[in-house]
Design an enzyme around this catalytic site. Sequence first.
Site, short mmCIF file in Angstrom:
data_model
loop_
_atom_site.label_atom_id
_atom_site.label_comp_id
_atom_site.label_asym_id
_atom_site.label_seq_id
_atom_site.Cartn_x
_atom_site.Cartn_y
_atom_site.Cartn_z
N HIS A 1 0.92 -0.88 0.03
CA HIS A 1 0.18 0.11 -0.14
C HIS A 1 0.72 1.23 -0.11
O HIS A 1 0.31 2.39 0.47
CB HIS A 1 -1.02 0.19 1.16
CG HIS A 1 -2.18 0.80 1.01
ND1 HIS A 1 -2.95 0.84 -0.27
CD2 HIS A 1 -2.84 1.67 1.88
CE1 HIS A 1 -4.00 1.61 -0.33
NE2 HIS A 1 -4.03 2.20 1.05
N SER B 1 -3.00 6.08 10.24
CA SER B 1 -2.24 6.86 9.40
C SER B 1 -0.87 6.82 10.48
O SER B 1 -0.87 6.66 11.62
CB SER B 1 -2.92 8.41 9.67
OG SER B 1 -1.77 8.92 9.42
N GLU C 1 -9.03 -2.27 2.01
CA GLU C 1 -8.64 -1.81 3.52
C GLU C 1 -9.72 -1.80 4.30
O GLU C 1 -10.72 -0.95 4.44
CB GLU C 1 -8.22 -0.14 3.05
CG GLU C 1 -7.37 -0.09 1.73
CD GLU C 1 -6.95 1.31 1.69
OE1 GLU C 1 -6.65 2.06 2.65
OE2 GLU C 1 -7.21 1.87 0.21
N TYR D 1 -12.36 0.74 0.86
CA TYR D 1 -12.31 0.38 2.11
C TYR D 1 -13.58 -0.41 2.51
O TYR D 1 -14.39 -0.60 1.91
CB TYR D 1 -12.72 1.71 2.95
CG TYR D 1 -11.29 2.49 2.77
CD1 TYR D 1 -10.43 2.75 3.92
CD2 TYR D 1 -10.96 3.27 1.45
CE1 TYR D 1 -9.38 3.44 3.72
CE2 TYR D 1 -9.94 4.03 1.32
CZ TYR D 1 -9.01 4.32 2.54
OH TYR D 1 -7.72 4.80 2.38
N ASP E 1 20.90 2.65 -6.96
CA ASP E 1 19.90 3.54 -7.04
C ASP E 1 18.41 2.71 -5.69
O ASP E 1 17.58 3.62 -5.62
CB ASP E 1 19.30 3.71 -8.25
CG ASP E 1 18.57 2.37 -8.90
OD1 ASP E 1 18.56 1.32 -8.46
OD2 ASP E 1 18.04 2.59 -10.01
N THR F 1 20.25 7.67 -1.67
CA THR F 1 20.58 8.19 -3.01
C THR F 1 19.17 8.85 -3.69
O THR F 1 18.19 8.08 -3.08
CB THR F 1 21.07 7.24 -3.84
OG1 THR F 1 20.19 6.23 -4.17
CG2 THR F 1 22.48 7.15 -3.53
#
Length: 688
Positions: free
Chosen positions: A101, A261, A447, A486, A620, A625
Amino acid sequence: STIAEEAKYLVGVGRADCTGPVAQVPLMGYANPEQVGGGLLSRLYSRAFIVAEPQGSRRVVFVSADIGMVSQRVRLEVLKQLRSKYGELYRQDNVILSGTHTHSGPGGYFQYTLFWITSKGLVQPALKSIVNGIVKSIDIAHENMKKGRLFINRGTVENSQINRSPFSYLANPESERSRYSSNTDKEMVLLKMVDEDGHELGLISWFAVHPVSMNNSNHLVNSDNVGYASYLFEQEKNKGMLPGEGSFVAAFASSNLGDVSPNTRGPFCANTGESCDNPQSTCPIGGAAMCMAKGPGKDMFESTRIIGQNIYLKAKELYEKASQEVTGPLSSAHQWVNMSNVSVELNATHTVQTCKPALGHSFAAGTIDGVGAFNFTQGSVEGDPFWDQIRDQLLGEPSNETKACHKPKPILFNTGEMTWPQPWHPAIVDVQIAAIGSLAILAVPGEFTTMSGRRLREAVQREFDSHGTPGMNVVIAGLCNVYTHYITTYEEYQLQRYEAASTIYGPHTLSAYIQLYRGLAKAIALNGTQELSPGPEPPFFNVTSLTLLPSLSAENAPAGKTFGDVLEEVRPQYREGEVAGVTFVGANPRNSAENATEHNFLTVERYSNISSSWRVVLNDASWDTRFYWSKGSRGQSKVTIEWHIPAGTEPGVYRLRYFGHYKKRVNLFRVISVPFEGSSSAFQVTAP
C-alpha cells in the site's frame, strides 16, 4: 537431531524488482493526477514466500509487493503465467498476492475504468513490471525450496500510528470499544523462517499502518515506511551486499490499515498551523483542503525513516525472540463472489443485501493524509472525445434502487452502473484464507478499518474454535487480489467520512465479508475446501493499452553536449550530513524501464588505492541516494543525482555515476534506444 528440531516444511523465499517506469506515470494512492513520477528514491520489490508439506502436495504462496494494491488485472496475469510454468501447482486458492500500500509507486495497472482517470489509463510497462516482478520472485522462491521451520511471535509497536477517522471509530458501540485499549491495532504479527540447520531465510511481518509518510507532494518512486523497514532488515542480514541483493528476504506486509495513519502528530491546518482534529477535518480558512496530518519528522523523508525504523526495531526484537513453532497441515480456501449482490443473514429473521458499487461524496474530499483531487469533472480532459465520454458518465444519475441500497451515503460516482468502455468497478471479488498450521492468513480485497478488522478476525477465530481447530493465529493481509477500496463497520458507515464513502458495496459490506470468511474457515477446519463452490469467474478485459502518457520520441542533447555530460559538477569536498549532487544531460527514464526490467540508474563508487579501481558502494535502491529527472524543451531533459551522505560514511575519494538510455531516430519509421553513461568528477568525503 531430536524429533522436536526436525524440519516441518519445505520453505523458499525470493525477491525481485517490480519498479517499472519512474517518470511521467502518475503515482497510485492519493488519486492526485498532478502527482506524477519524476525519479527514484528507492526500488520497489516483490517478496515471495512458499511453504510446502515435505511429503504432501499441498503448498501456500504468500507475496507482498511494494505497490499500492494488487489489482484484479495483475492477479489474473500472474496466475496465467504461473499456470503455464507450473501447471496446477500454484492456483487462485493457494497463491495470496498482497500490496504493501505504498502511495509512491507507478499506477496504471488496473482494468476497471475508475482507476484509469488518475493513472492516465492502462499503462502496459507499469503492469508488465509488476506482473513479471511478482512471477520472478515466486520463481526464485520455488527454485530455492529447502527443509525449514517457521516460528511466530507478536508484540506491540508504539508511536507509529494514529486513527485518522477517530470520530467514525467512536460510532462503534461503547461496549465493543471498551474491550480495546486503543483506536488502532498496535499488534505486529511476525513469521520467522529458518532452514533445518537454523540458517536464516526471511520473515513476514503484518502490521496495520498506511504507508503514507511520503505525502502527495512527492514525485520520487519509493516503498515508503514499510519499505524502509524491509530495507533496514535486509541490509542488516545481507551484510556486505548492495541493497536489493542477498538471500535474506524481509516483507513488511499490510493489514487492516483502513483508518490508520503514520502521521502521528495529527491533523493541522497548512495555512494557520492550528489543529483540525474535528469531525469534518476542516479548517476555518480554506476548509478541508488545508487539513493535513504531520509525521514525527522535520520533513516527509525523515518521517518515513522514523516510522520505518520503529517498525523495523520491533520486528527485529520479535524475530530474535521468536520461539513458538508453527506446525501442522497446510490448506487454502478461495471463492469468487459477486459482491454487488450478497444476501447476509444478520440473524434468524433479518436478511440484508450488499449493493452495486458506488462512491460517496466524501470520497472526493480525500483524507488528512492526502487531500482529494477528484474535481476532474471540470475541464481536465476536455477536447478528447474518448475522455469526454468517460466524464459524461461520471455525471450520470444513480438508479433509485442503488440510492436506497447505499443509504445514508450520498452517491457521487455511480460506478456500479457505469459500463463504458468497461465496467468502472469490480463486482466479482476474491475471498481467500490460507492456513499454515496454526497460522490463518485472511487475504482481504481492500482496506478494513481497525474495528472492521477486529470483528473479522474474531468471527473467523470463533468459527475455527467451534469446528475443532482452537488456538489459531488469525492475521489479516490487506490489499490482496483485487482492489475494492474500504470496508468500514455498519456504525462507521453511518457517519460517511472518507473511509465510509469508499465502502463501495454499501452499509452491509463488512457483514457480508464476515459471513463469507466464516464459510472459508469452516471449510478449512472440516477439511472441506474441495466442496466450496468456486463462484463466478472474474472478467479479463481485452484492453492492451489505452493511455494518455506522452509517447517516447527522439531526444536531443543541448548544442555541443552529449547524453551523460555533466551540466553541474560536484564540489571537490563534502563531509557526512551533506548532500553531494551532480546534474547531467539526461534522457527519459522510461526508455530504460522499457529496455531492461531491472535497470540501475546510478552508483556511488569509492576509489580503492589497494586495487587502483572504483568499487560500487551504493546503487539506486539505496535510501541515501535520490535520482531526479526533469523534462526540458525540444526533446531535452536533465538528471540530477544526489547522495545524502550518512553519518559513519568511510572517508575517501568517491564519484557518482549515471546510466541511461536515449531515443534516437534512425529513419522515418524507426526510433531506437541507445545506452549511455555519465560520471561526476572525483570528490573527497572527509571525516566529520
